[in-house]
Scaffold this active site. Sequence first.
Site, PDB file in Angstrom:
ATOM      1  N   ALA A  13      33.958  26.185  36.056  1.00 30.31           N
ATOM      2  CA  ALA A  13      33.481  25.494  36.826  1.00 30.31           C
ATOM      3  C   ALA A  13      33.692  25.544  38.229  1.00 30.31           C
ATOM      4  CB  ALA A  13      33.212  24.312  36.403  1.00 30.31           C
ATOM      5  N   GLY A  14      34.080  26.780  38.759  1.00 30.32           N
ATOM      6  CA  GLY A  14      34.584  26.959  39.924  1.00 30.32           C
ATOM      7  C   GLY A  14      33.501  27.018  41.226  1.00 30.32           C
ATOM      8  N   ASN A  93      38.907  32.170  37.109  1.00 31.54           N
ATOM      9  CA  ASN A  93      39.517  32.879  38.163  1.00 31.54           C
ATOM     10  C   ASN A  93      40.253  34.332  37.370  1.00 31.54           C
ATOM     11  OD1 ASN A  93      40.647  30.848  37.076  1.00 31.54           O
ATOM     12  ND2 ASN A  93      42.327  30.642  38.204  1.00 31.54           N
ATOM     13  N   PHE A 164      27.639  38.216  44.125  1.00 30.79           N
ATOM     14  CA  PHE A 164      28.007  38.573  45.391  1.00 30.79           C
ATOM     15  C   PHE A 164      27.987  37.608  46.499  1.00 30.79           C
ATOM     16  CE2 PHE A 164      26.600  42.627  43.130  1.00 30.79           C
ATOM     17  CZ  PHE A 164      27.610  43.326  43.550  1.00 30.79           C
ATOM     18  N   ASN A 222      33.208  44.351  48.121  1.00 29.53           N
ATOM     19  CA  ASN A 222      34.357  43.527  48.770  1.00 29.53           C
ATOM     20  C   ASN A 222      35.167  44.539  49.758  1.00 29.53           C
ATOM     21  OD1 ASN A 222      33.538  41.128  48.118  1.00 29.53           O
ATOM     22  ND2 ASN A 222      34.837  40.638  46.648  1.00 29.53           N
ATOM     23  N   ALA A 223      35.611  45.569  49.276  1.00 31.98           N
ATOM     24  CA  ALA A 223      36.486  46.625  49.750  1.00 31.98           C
ATOM     25  C   ALA A 223      35.780  47.087  51.270  1.00 31.98           C
ATOM     26  CB  ALA A 223      37.022  47.623  49.053  1.00 31.98           C
ATOM     27  N   CYS A 274      38.944  36.322  47.754  1.00 32.96           N
ATOM     28  CA  CYS A 274      38.720  37.725  47.009  1.00 32.96           C
ATOM     29  C   CYS A 274      38.969  38.842  47.768  1.00 32.96           C
ATOM     30  CB  CYS A 274      37.254  37.558  46.523  1.00 32.96           C
ATOM     31  SG  CYS A 274      37.076  36.278  45.261  1.00 32.96           S
ATOM     32  N   PHE A 275      38.885  39.049  48.896  1.00 30.15           N
ATOM     33  CA  PHE A 275      39.068  40.321  49.879  1.00 30.15           C
ATOM     34  C   PHE A 275      40.548  40.939  49.164  1.00 30.15           C
ATOM     35  CE2 PHE A 275      35.935  40.236  53.439  1.00 30.15           C
ATOM     36  CZ  PHE A 275      34.905  40.191  52.502  1.00 30.15           C
ATOM     37  N   LYS A 277      42.793  40.103  46.809  1.00 29.97           N
ATOM     38  CA  LYS A 277      43.115  40.420  45.334  1.00 29.97           C
ATOM     39  C   LYS A 277      42.127  41.400  44.948  1.00 29.97           C
ATOM     40  CE  LYS A 277      39.884  37.444  42.657  1.00 29.97           C
ATOM     41  NZ  LYS A 277      39.025  38.521  42.240  1.00 29.97           N
TER      42      LYS A 277
HETATM   43  P1  NAD Z   1      37.662  29.055  40.842  1.00 28.89           P
HETATM   44  O1  NAD Z   1      39.506  28.993  40.690  1.00 28.89           O
HETATM   45  O2  NAD Z   1      37.160  28.246  41.766  1.00 28.89           O
HETATM   46  O3  NAD Z   1      37.023  28.713  39.461  1.00 28.89           O
HETATM   47  C1  NAD Z   1      37.708  29.094  38.229  1.00 28.89           C
HETATM   48  C2  NAD Z   1      37.617  28.158  37.033  1.00 28.89           C
HETATM   49  O4  NAD Z   1      37.903  28.582  35.798  1.00 28.89           O
HETATM   50  C3  NAD Z   1      38.549  27.083  37.451  1.00 28.89           C
HETATM   51  O5  NAD Z   1      37.975  25.649  37.371  1.00 28.89           O
HETATM   52  C4  NAD Z   1      39.542  26.981  35.903  1.00 28.89           C
HETATM   53  O6  NAD Z   1      39.950  25.583  35.563  1.00 28.89           O
HETATM   54  C5  NAD Z   1      38.551  27.662  34.940  1.00 28.89           C
HETATM   55  N1  NAD Z   1      39.299  28.131  34.071  1.00 28.89           N
HETATM   56  C6  NAD Z   1      40.246  29.224  33.812  1.00 28.89           C
HETATM   57  N2  NAD Z   1      40.743  29.634  32.785  1.00 28.89           N
HETATM   58  C7  NAD Z   1      39.903  28.902  31.862  1.00 28.89           C
HETATM   59  C8  NAD Z   1      39.653  28.799  30.315  1.00 28.89           C
HETATM   60  N3  NAD Z   1      40.414  29.513  29.630  1.00 28.89           N
HETATM   61  N4  NAD Z   1      38.786  27.982  29.783  1.00 28.89           N
HETATM   62  C9  NAD Z   1      38.063  27.102  30.660  1.00 28.89           C
HETATM   63  N5  NAD Z   1      38.077  27.054  32.060  1.00 28.89           N
HETATM   64  C10 NAD Z   1      38.952  27.948  32.632  1.00 28.89           C
HETATM   65  O7  NAD Z   1      37.369  30.555  40.774  1.00 28.89           O
HETATM   66  P2  NAD Z   1      35.916  30.892  41.642  1.00 28.89           P
HETATM   67  O8  NAD Z   1      36.228  31.078  43.007  1.00 28.89           O
HETATM   68  O9  NAD Z   1      34.824  30.550  40.947  1.00 28.89           O
HETATM   69  O10 NAD Z   1      36.046  32.751  41.044  1.00 28.89           O
HETATM   70  C11 NAD Z   1      35.822  33.094  39.702  1.00 28.89           C
HETATM   71  C12 NAD Z   1      35.677  34.545  39.682  1.00 28.89           C
HETATM   72  O11 NAD Z   1      34.509  35.011  40.566  1.00 28.89           O
HETATM   73  C13 NAD Z   1      36.709  35.175  40.262  1.00 28.89           C
HETATM   74  O12 NAD Z   1      36.785  36.503  39.506  1.00 28.89           O
HETATM   75  C14 NAD Z   1      36.242  35.865  41.675  1.00 28.89           C
HETATM   76  O13 NAD Z   1      36.795  37.012  42.156  1.00 28.89           O
HETATM   77  C15 NAD Z   1      34.717  35.684  41.345  1.00 28.89           C
HETATM   78  N6  NAD Z   1      34.095  35.576  42.715  1.00 28.89           N
HETATM   79  C16 NAD Z   1      34.245  34.533  43.318  1.00 28.89           C
HETATM   80  C17 NAD Z   1      33.664  34.523  44.569  1.00 28.89           C
HETATM   81  C18 NAD Z   1      33.820  33.243  45.576  1.00 28.89           C
HETATM   82  O14 NAD Z   1      33.253  33.075  46.558  1.00 28.89           O
HETATM   83  N7  NAD Z   1      34.786  32.321  45.145  1.00 28.89           N
HETATM   84  C19 NAD Z   1      32.405  35.159  44.932  1.00 28.89           C
HETATM   85  C20 NAD Z   1      32.174  36.324  43.875  1.00 28.89           C
HETATM   86  C21 NAD Z   1      33.065  36.578  42.647  1.00 28.89           C
HETATM   87  C1  UGA Z   2      33.197  37.598  50.204  1.00 30.20           C
HETATM   88  C2  UGA Z   2      31.977  38.398  50.278  1.00 30.20           C
HETATM   89  O1  UGA Z   2      31.086  38.437  51.397  1.00 30.20           O
HETATM   90  C3  UGA Z   2      30.767  38.181  49.187  1.00 30.20           C
HETATM   91  O2  UGA Z   2      29.897  39.043  48.976  1.00 30.20           O
HETATM   92  C4  UGA Z   2      31.680  38.223  48.029  1.00 30.20           C
HETATM   93  O3  UGA Z   2      30.884  37.788  46.741  1.00 30.20           O
HETATM   94  C5  UGA Z   2      32.961  37.294  47.917  1.00 30.20           C
HETATM   95  O4  UGA Z   2      33.774  37.615  49.187  1.00 30.20           O
HETATM   96  C6  UGA Z   2      33.809  37.126  46.794  1.00 30.20           C
HETATM   97  O5  UGA Z   2      33.990  38.055  45.927  1.00 30.20           O
HETATM   98  O6  UGA Z   2      34.666  36.286  46.627  1.00 30.20           O
HETATM   99  P1  UGA Z   2      33.698  35.159  51.230  1.00 30.20           P
HETATM  100  O7  UGA Z   2      35.012  35.557  50.896  1.00 30.20           O
HETATM  101  O8  UGA Z   2      33.116  34.026  50.585  1.00 30.20           O
HETATM  102  O9  UGA Z   2      32.532  36.370  50.536  1.00 30.20           O
HETATM  103  O10 UGA Z   2      33.349  35.168  52.801  1.00 30.20           O
HETATM  104  P2  UGA Z   2      32.895  36.304  53.914  1.00 30.20           P
HETATM  105  O11 UGA Z   2      31.820  35.807  54.598  1.00 30.20           O
HETATM  106  O12 UGA Z   2      32.885  37.656  53.399  1.00 30.20           O
HETATM  107  O13 UGA Z   2      34.382  36.170  54.788  1.00 30.20           O
HETATM  108  C7  UGA Z   2      35.482  36.716  54.271  1.00 30.20           C
HETATM  109  C8  UGA Z   2      36.494  36.636  55.711  1.00 30.20           C
HETATM  110  O14 UGA Z   2      36.018  37.604  56.417  1.00 30.20           O
HETATM  111  C9  UGA Z   2      36.385  35.040  56.248  1.00 30.20           C
HETATM  112  O15 UGA Z   2      37.874  34.781  56.643  1.00 30.20           O
HETATM  113  C10 UGA Z   2      35.499  35.461  57.443  1.00 30.20           C
HETATM  114  O16 UGA Z   2      35.897  34.503  58.372  1.00 30.20           O
HETATM  115  C11 UGA Z   2      35.956  36.740  57.896  1.00 30.20           C
HETATM  116  N1  UGA Z   2      35.156  37.630  58.443  1.00 30.20           N
HETATM  117  C12 UGA Z   2      33.856  37.825  58.162  1.00 30.20           C
HETATM  118  C13 UGA Z   2      35.562  38.027  59.800  1.00 30.20           C
HETATM  119  O17 UGA Z   2      36.633  37.820  60.171  1.00 30.20           O
HETATM  120  N2  UGA Z   2      34.584  38.851  60.466  1.00 30.20           N
HETATM  121  C14 UGA Z   2      33.309  39.070  60.027  1.00 30.20           C
HETATM  122  O18 UGA Z   2      32.721  39.589  60.914  1.00 30.20           O
HETATM  123  C15 UGA Z   2      33.114  38.469  58.789  1.00 30.20           C
END
Ligand code: NAD
Ligand code: UGA
Length: 457
Positions: A13-14, A93, A164, A222-223, A274-275, A277
């Site tokens: 629930a993140g 995560n 995304f 992301n890369a 994410c970027f 990791k």
């Molecule tokens: P987060 O840390 O906010 O949330 C993850 C949640 O999973 C936590 O609340 C944690 O307690 C729970 N959890 C972990 N292990 C568990 C288990 N075994 N059972 C039940 N709950 C469990 O992470 P997030 O930012 O939501 O990211 C999740 C995934 O999505 C990652 O792989 C991340 O790379 C990807 N992602 C994140 C973003 C973003 O913007 N944050 C965007 C796209 C993709």
């Molecule tokens: C990024 C991607 O944009 C999402 O598509 C992806 O799903 C996500 O990662 C993920 O996998 O977690 P996010 O990290 O939430 O999303 O935010 P971004 O808008 O991408 O910004 C990332 C970082 O780059 C921030 O610190 C932002 O300030 C910086 N940034 C972005 C710049 O410095 N310059 C820019 O032109 C754009």
Amino acid sequence: MPSVFRKIVCIGAGYVGGPTMAVIADRCPDIEVTVLDMNLDRIAAWNSDDLPVYEPGLAEIVLRTRGRNLRFLGQGEGASVVAAADAVFISVNTPTKTEGEGAGKASDLRHVEACARYIAEHAVGHTFVIEKSTMPVRAADLIKSILSTARTGATFEVLSNPEFLAEGTAIRDLELPDRVLIGGERPEAVGLLAEVYARWVPAERILSTGLWSAELSKLVANAFLAQRVSSINAVSAVCEATGADVEEVAAVVGSDSRIGPKFLRASVGFGGSCFQKDLLSLIYICEHYGLKPAADYWQQVLTLNQWQKQRFADRIAAALAPAGGSLRGRRIAILGFAFKKDTNDIREAPAIDVCRSLLAQGATLAIHDYKVACSTIETALGSECIDIFQTPECTLDGADAVAVLTEWPGYAQLDWANLARRLRPLAPIFDGRNILDDVAVRSAGLILHAIGKGPGL
Ligand code: NAD
Ligand code: UGA
């Protein structure tokens, strides 16, 4: 096998699981959506008025779906819910490993593995297991091997459906996505999940690929984004050295339709969970397959980002202690701690590295952010030598320098003509996001150091 998905579970629930499931529940009133998490405080917050994730538009959606077809439950209550589910999303995560093989680079899949074991233990009948977390290529093999140990007689099918969304725009990204990606082995299985998204996403934006391409595409997307930021930040250093203006250069380069204008904002460096990791994960995959030049290529994107953050901190230190002395007794106002605007998330925020560098040199910091809690900042930096304020104006009192580290619009609107007197005389302003109006700042008699803007002609 179900002919449509009626009951969906999401484990995690993140920042992704919560908003994504809220939007699915909102757009699909006929689907029962349950979000599970082992963190009971987080679940309690999702069930309260004070949601654990700040995203514009999220609270309204949760308010109208929670108790209708969306619920948040502790993992302990999840067994029967998983048993009844047609599909279980894994949205936990996947951080960088800190120990064992691949430490410092490879993704740590222990939470994913725990979810797969939990599903294997409780699922009944044919259950779709959907990778929502970002995973390394072929993670589905690992999940399948764990699921194959199920003793309930359940059968499984794994799909990859990476997310995304970007933080701060999560709801808009979920409601109007550029694309939804579904990777799978059988078109019928992909089609079942596609039907969920097809309620609000145009068919041409629902892309389907093989499992491995879907897993890899997420890392590569992301890369590429991170690489653009590092590219323009590399250019910003050249601009500072030569007197060119990075915004002018970015506008010219981005006007080429083959390049495009997005992600060319020079900054103090990229942050976010994410970027870094995901780049490390890609680098590890390249190394694993013996592709060193490819690994080195992506490593440089990270090296440049680290350099940009350090360069920014060094620029402040050089202005306050020109002879390379200590910053002891110097007070620096930090405007913004979140890794970008419109989020309360500080994971890998550039503010952390910049602040730590300034603290290590003896500075005292006065910090403000619109959404990040004081306790979160204190956990990141410790509470020694930092003061946290509720308004940007108070943060400036008696400061020897100001650093803008998050592009919150409120900072762009500060009234420098009135605020200048709160600062120590000749306090320089360092704009790490290029959001300040240089005419307003300079007319207030202040010196502005922006990213990628040299001393001029
Ligand atoms: P987060 O840390 O906010 O949330 C993850 C949640 O999973 C936590 O609340 C944690 O307690 C729970 N959890 C972990 N292990 C568990 C288990 N075994 N059972 C039940 N709950 C469990 O992470 P997030 O930012 O939501 O990211 C999740 C995934 O999505 C990652 O792989 C991340 O790379 C990807 N992602 C994140 C973003 C973003 O913007 N944050 C965007 C796209 C993709
Ligand atoms: C990024 C991607 O944009 C999402 O598509 C992806 O799903 C996500 O990662 C993920 O996998 O977690 P996010 O990290 O939430 O999303 O935010 P971004 O808008 O991408 O910004 C990332 C970082 O780059 C921030 O610190 C932002 O300030 C910086 N940034 C972005 C710049 O410095 N310059 C820019 O032109 C754009």
